[in-house]
Scaffold this active site. Sequence first.
Site, short mmCIF file in Angstrom:
data_model
loop_
_atom_site.label_atom_id
_atom_site.label_comp_id
_atom_site.label_asym_id
_atom_site.label_seq_id
_atom_site.Cartn_x
_atom_site.Cartn_y
_atom_site.Cartn_z
N LYS A 132 0.82 -1.22 0.00
CA LYS A 132 0.00 0.00 0.00
C LYS A 132 0.85 1.27 0.00
O LYS A 132 0.40 2.32 -0.40
CB LYS A 132 -0.92 0.00 1.22
CG LYS A 132 -2.06 -0.97 1.05
CD LYS A 132 -3.14 -0.73 2.10
CE LYS A 132 -4.04 -1.94 2.18
NZ LYS A 132 -4.23 -2.41 3.55
N ARG A 133 2.06 1.15 0.50
CA ARG A 133 2.98 2.28 0.49
C ARG A 133 3.16 2.85 -0.92
O ARG A 133 3.37 4.03 -1.10
CB ARG A 133 4.36 1.81 0.98
CG ARG A 133 4.81 2.35 2.28
CD ARG A 133 6.14 1.75 2.73
NE ARG A 133 6.52 0.50 2.09
CZ ARG A 133 7.42 0.40 1.13
NH1 ARG A 133 8.03 1.46 0.68
NH2 ARG A 133 7.73 -0.79 0.61
#
Length: 496
Positions: free
Chosen positions: A267-268
């Site tokens: 998700k980063r």
Amino acid sequence: MSEMTKPVKTRFAPSPTGFQHIGGMRTAFYAWLLARHYGGKFILRIEDTDQERKVPGAIRFILEELKWFGVDIDEGPSREELRAIGEDYPDAPNLSSPHGPYIQSLRKARYQEVANQLIKLGVAYRCDCTHEMLERERLEQMARREVPGYSGYCRTRDVPADKPHVVRFKMPYKQEIALQDALRGKVVFESASLKDPVLLKSDGLPLYHLAVVCDDHDMGVSHVLRGTEWLPTAPLHWLLYQALGWEPPVFCHLPVVLGSDGKKLSKRHGATSSDIFRKEGYLPEALFNYVVLVGWAPGQGSNQEVFTREDLIKQFTLEGINLSSGLFDYNKLIWMNGLYVRQLPIEEFISRCESFLTQAGLPGADATFRAIAPHIQERVKILTEVPDMVSFLYKEAIDREIDSMLQKGIDASKAKEMLSVGRGALQNLPDFSHSAIDAALRPLAEKFGVKPGPLFMVYRIAALGKKITPPLFESLEILGKDRALKRFSETEQLLG
Ligand code: GLU
């Protein structure tokens, strides 16, 4: 593909433990493309043996995502099977289930049967060691700096079937296991590293290894495409096939998908769940195309990157899969999405924008939007950009990026004058068409001693509010004379 004797049949076998990572979807795409390339079949199988990790709604999510991507399923859980595990919903598909159930928690009896078969064959045994015994053993092994794992205590004990037990596989001692992987060729393992793994738990539910081998065999799967994280357990699957006298499928363990910084995609980096991409305004056909390219190329020196679905089906084979990890580049995806957006027939573009418009509180695909649509189609890359591009047509009061107006020697008083002269030129236009507007405003640049660009920027900010907009003259035409003039004079007042 010479090792294959069965018709091509591939499967996507997700565990319903939450959303689907885009890397997992790529596995589904590859399996589907391979099946379609060879005119074979594509299966969806739900691997829900780990009931504790099961997330309600995850199966629905998987079905809806596959549908959104246009990945059609030939065999999978029927409506009745979904109902049996409480996962039914109004528009659930009723998939053809010739070798069903396609949901592992409904196949317990079959796993039990195969486990018994393995016990009879002498390659598996019942084990009633308690959790405490196993834990003690593990600690002792760790103290001796050994690889932890079951000692094989019950191998010779012949634990009766009516006692609570698990079923374990009798791992051959120090045997070299060589298996073929379609990407890696021959892969050799040493069996000692796998210590008598559990196949069936005491509650009768199988572990992944037993279930996957049994199901792939029963369902006639010819090619197993799955993530590389399963490679270490593939030898066990291989041994099970040998023991049962079943023909193993072609294994193809797919490298992971990484972010462009070389770290595991998370998700980063941006969206990872396929539904988030949908919500962010990506087109499924663009995302499909891009994701397939992360780790696959057509080969023979071809640089082709944009493929129709038919093209991909035609060109996709396992040979094109890259053994090194694929890098997911969001910028490239955005670029590709823009390309697909521009290729949409206008009616299709309008209808795909509809939900993004209404979610942003705009009326949707009304006459105003239909008029501006061809002009913004050229400019947006993802559909979430659309509402912002057209909102100037719907708002009474707009915000204006005044700083962008005042540049290249244009100060507030000059801008004010440009607006007032521009207003005069537009006021008397009998026909407020974009070409008439263009003809009226363009000559003013010379009059003010500036290039047309900075002059038009003044008009753009005044009437549309922003630097990045659909083309100016078409926008003014759709805005209409009264509103355009009103916005000019409002801006004159704003400028003091
Ligand atoms: N159920 C496994 C998973 O969700 C798939 C393993 C396989 O495809 O064999 O990752």
